[in-house]
Design a protein around this motif. Sequence first.
Motif, mmCIF file in Angstrom:
data_model
loop_
_atom_site.group_PDB
_atom_site.id
_atom_site.type_symbol
_atom_site.label_atom_id
_atom_site.label_comp_id
_atom_site.label_asym_id
_atom_site.label_seq_id
_atom_site.Cartn_x
_atom_site.Cartn_y
_atom_site.Cartn_z
ATOM 1 N N ASP A 104 -14.026 3.766 -8.063
ATOM 2 C CA ASP A 104 -13.229 2.908 -8.959
ATOM 3 C C ASP A 104 -14.191 2.524 -10.091
ATOM 4 O O ASP A 104 -14.738 1.439 -10.132
ATOM 5 C CB ASP A 104 -12.690 1.680 -8.211
ATOM 6 N N GLY A 132 -22.602 2.740 2.960
ATOM 7 C CA GLY A 132 -23.963 2.210 2.823
ATOM 8 C C GLY A 132 -23.956 0.774 2.328
ATOM 9 O O GLY A 132 -23.104 0.376 1.546
ATOM 10 N N GLN A 185 -19.391 -2.394 0.320
ATOM 11 C CA GLN A 185 -20.347 -3.361 0.864
ATOM 12 C C GLN A 185 -20.137 -4.750 0.280
ATOM 13 O O GLN A 185 -20.565 -5.737 0.858
ATOM 14 C CB GLN A 185 -21.777 -2.906 0.598
ATOM 15 N N SER A 225 -10.655 5.143 -1.812
ATOM 16 C CA SER A 225 -12.127 5.206 -1.825
ATOM 17 C C SER A 225 -12.716 4.675 -0.528
ATOM 18 O O SER A 225 -13.747 5.165 -0.060
ATOM 19 C CB SER A 225 -12.684 4.364 -2.973
ATOM 20 N N THR A 226 -12.068 3.668 0.048
ATOM 21 C CA THR A 226 -12.650 3.013 1.221
ATOM 22 C C THR A 226 -12.948 4.008 2.337
ATOM 23 O O THR A 226 -14.077 4.076 2.835
ATOM 24 C CB THR A 226 -11.701 1.909 1.740
ATOM 25 N N GLU A 239 0.866 -1.190 0.000
ATOM 26 C CA GLU A 239 0.000 0.000 0.000
ATOM 27 C C GLU A 239 0.896 1.232 0.000
ATOM 28 O O GLU A 239 1.773 1.362 0.843
ATOM 29 C CB GLU A 239 -0.910 -0.028 1.237
HETATM 30 C C1 LIG Z 1 -17.811 9.266 -2.138
HETATM 31 C C2 LIG Z 1 -17.943 7.772 -2.190
HETATM 32 C C3 LIG Z 1 -19.028 7.132 -1.610
HETATM 33 C C4 LIG Z 1 -19.117 5.747 -1.657
HETATM 34 N N1 LIG Z 1 -20.164 5.121 -1.020
HETATM 35 C C5 LIG Z 1 -20.220 3.772 -1.005
HETATM 36 C C6 LIG Z 1 -21.244 3.094 -0.282
HETATM 37 O O1 LIG Z 1 -22.091 3.720 0.357
HETATM 38 N N2 LIG Z 1 -21.245 1.738 -0.298
HETATM 39 C C7 LIG Z 1 -20.319 1.004 -0.990
HETATM 40 O O2 LIG Z 1 -20.389 -0.207 -0.986
HETATM 41 N N3 LIG Z 1 -19.340 1.617 -1.683
HETATM 42 C C8 LIG Z 1 -19.254 2.978 -1.711
HETATM 43 N N4 LIG Z 1 -18.268 3.595 -2.407
HETATM 44 C C9 LIG Z 1 -17.362 2.779 -3.241
HETATM 45 C C10 LIG Z 1 -16.312 2.111 -2.393
HETATM 46 O O3 LIG Z 1 -15.752 3.044 -1.506
HETATM 47 C C11 LIG Z 1 -15.215 1.508 -3.278
HETATM 48 O O4 LIG Z 1 -15.802 0.708 -4.300
HETATM 49 C C12 LIG Z 1 -14.271 0.626 -2.461
HETATM 50 O O5 LIG Z 1 -13.841 1.304 -1.303
HETATM 51 C C13 LIG Z 1 -13.081 0.227 -3.300
HETATM 52 O O6 LIG Z 1 -12.135 -0.378 -2.446
HETATM 53 P P1 LIG Z 1 -10.669 -0.659 -2.977
HETATM 54 O O7 LIG Z 1 -9.954 -1.383 -1.918
HETATM 55 O O8 LIG Z 1 -10.763 -1.274 -4.323
HETATM 56 O O9 LIG Z 1 -10.083 0.802 -3.264
HETATM 57 P P2 LIG Z 1 -9.286 1.808 -2.322
HETATM 58 O O10 LIG Z 1 -9.898 1.918 -0.991
HETATM 59 O O11 LIG Z 1 -9.130 3.067 -3.122
HETATM 60 O O12 LIG Z 1 -7.895 1.098 -2.159
HETATM 61 C C14 LIG Z 1 -6.987 0.997 -3.241
HETATM 62 C C15 LIG Z 1 -5.617 1.269 -2.679
HETATM 63 O O13 LIG Z 1 -4.636 0.989 -3.673
HETATM 64 C C16 LIG Z 1 -3.529 1.825 -3.401
HETATM 65 N N5 LIG Z 1 -2.693 1.873 -4.600
HETATM 66 C C17 LIG Z 1 -3.017 2.357 -5.820
HETATM 67 N N6 LIG Z 1 -1.985 2.218 -6.669
HETATM 68 C C18 LIG Z 1 -0.982 1.633 -5.964
HETATM 69 C C19 LIG Z 1 0.338 1.223 -6.286
HETATM 70 N N7 LIG Z 1 0.846 1.403 -7.505
HETATM 71 N N8 LIG Z 1 1.104 0.655 -5.324
HETATM 72 C C20 LIG Z 1 0.605 0.469 -4.067
HETATM 73 N N9 LIG Z 1 -0.638 0.839 -3.705
HETATM 74 C C21 LIG Z 1 -1.430 1.405 -4.637
HETATM 75 C C22 LIG Z 1 -4.166 3.161 -3.056
HETATM 76 O O14 LIG Z 1 -3.295 3.959 -2.300
HETATM 77 C C23 LIG Z 1 -5.412 2.723 -2.283
HETATM 78 O O15 LIG Z 1 -5.223 2.808 -0.886
HETATM 79 C C24 LIG Z 1 -18.129 4.975 -2.348
HETATM 80 C C25 LIG Z 1 -17.031 5.622 -2.919
HETATM 81 C C26 LIG Z 1 -16.928 7.013 -2.834
HETATM 82 C C27 LIG Z 1 -15.740 7.685 -3.450
#
Ligand SMILES: Cc1cc2nc3c(=O)[nH]c(=O)nc-3n(C[C@H](O)[C@H](O)[C@H](O)COP(=O)(O)OP(=O)(O)OC[C@H]3O[C@@H](n4cnc5c(N)ncnc54)[C@H](O)[C@@H]3O)c2cc1C
Length: 488
Positions: A414, A148, A445, A141-142, A132
């Motif tokens: 995403d 929700g 979720q 995004s998390t 990370e």
């Molecule tokens: C405003 C908003 C409201 C939302 N509301 C909801 C909701 O109510 N319910 C729901 O289910 N979802 C919701 N979502 C969507 C949800 O937040 C995302 O789909 C989910 O958090 C994605 O998780 P992730 O682990 O894929 O991404 P992230 O949490 O973004 O994690 C990806 C990680 O990868 C890391 N990374 C990227 N590139 C590299 C690299 N080259 N090397 C090392 N690390 C790297 C980043 O730093 C990041 O920490 C919402 C999103 C937003 C923006």
Amino acid sequence: MIRRVLPHDLGRGLLTRRPGTRRGGFSLGKVEDDRGHCGSGLSPTSDCVSFRTRNHGPHWQDNWDGKVSEIKKKIKSILPGRSCDLLQDTSHLPPEHSDVVIVGGGVLGLSVAYWLKKLESRRGAIRVLVVERDHTYSQASTGLSVGGICQQFSLPENIQLSLFSASFLRNINEYLAVVDAPPLDLRFSPSGYLLLASEKDAAAMESNVKVQRQVGAKISLMSPDQLRNKFPWINTEGVALASYGMEDEGWFDPWCLLQGLRRKVQSLGVLFCQGEVTRFVSSSQRMLTTDDKAVVLKRIHKVHVKMDCSLEYQPVECAIVVNAAGAWSAQIAALAGIGEGPPGTLQGTKLPVEPRKRQCKPCPHLSLQQEEPDPANLEVDHDFFQDNVWPHLALRIPAFETLKVQSAWAGYYDYNTFDQNGVVGPHPLVANMYFATGFSGHGLQQAPGVGRAVAEMILKGRFQTIDLSPFLFTRFYLGEKIQENNII
Ligand SMILES: Cc1cc2nc3c(=O)[nH]c(=O)nc-3n(C[C@H](O)[C@H](O)[C@H](O)COP(=O)(O)OP(=O)(O)OC[C@H]3O[C@@H](n4cnc5c(N)ncnc54)[C@H](O)[C@@H]3O)c2cc1C
């Protein structure tokens, strides 16, 4: 490598790696070439560096030690970031080998790590590393999501995923308990989602609810009269039908889930590293498909992790890479060569996920067609709420006339531009890259179920509990959209 971090004069003649180690172990020493000239001691072609020193008298040694400590102080004052002895301490480096490297430590990456350890055949059977780049998760995004959970999707797979997540969240302390650590409090507030449909959309709502009920979600359909009885403060003008979640819907604390997963996977032996994945080293093999088309199969052998606060990187040998980099996952796919090929071919098919800016105010979700805001920054556009959101809210719920915005933030979806659904499972050509990304507005979720599905695919070679084959990458090449009608 590290030589590039240092101003030219400081780097010369000082840094060498102990022979035979690739994992750091930097030591300071005077380095001379075969002709007795001072030099950097870094071989241009190899990570492992050999050097020779001459035997000098004690006076020279004192002098030299003094210079070294002076230079070390100088380097510390120049390098950005927290104070740590980058020249001696290698604990910040990832291991040289890991069976699985997960790129991205957000909720999806951590969920994959959790299920890999949970489903491994015996304790410690697989080594898992999560890379990370930002441990503050400032743009992930998390941490920026609303938190929700809802069951009112149109695709059975999405409903199944969210139903499983609801049971995971309800029993969070059975799944994520850690000995001697306090129980998690997700602050789950059960509250049904209320969706409203006009005459035009009523039939689609009815058919969605039919699917939701078949899969096991408890959703009620309401006529405008029933809606008025239950929620007298809603203006039902133009509403033909409403659907309302009776169970397993509501809000929870995303940060608590993230931290709970992190704490648990660490207790299960998963390693963490703060660094950025910048490169993959892979091998390629030309093959012919059954219909005689030439394709190049790739296999990733090493992941280069650039360390935080430096240009130093560590190659990590691995068998499997999981792309859980959220809004940035297309960049990770591109690093593996995905999409580098003639347009219209499988080789030339990119991962269609990009960052899309979404803004939040703690008030009901409202689906509005809007122009995509510029994703270059996460500043909140307050006028957008004032001009576009508030009038609709106030029309539907007149009490919102007096609404005052107290806080607001923005984050990145995403966003899967192809069909706004997740991408799960292996890439057909880069066979050891697995995806857990592209969930657009519902990745938080669905993370518990998606992590389990990806771990099943890696460990057992197939989806065992929820069949997520419609979410495979191949659909982008085949043009087979799986449209989810209820993305909020
Ligand atoms: C405003 C908003 C409201 C939302 N509301 C909801 C909701 O109510 N319910 C729901 O289910 N979802 C919701 N979502 C969507 C949800 O937040 C995302 O789909 C989910 O958090 C994605 O998780 P992730 O682990 O894929 O991404 P992230 O949490 O973004 O994690 C990806 C990680 O990868 C890391 N990374 C990227 N590139 C590299 C690299 N080259 N090397 C090392 N690390 C790297 C980043 O730093 C990041 O920490 C919402 C999103 C937003 C923006």
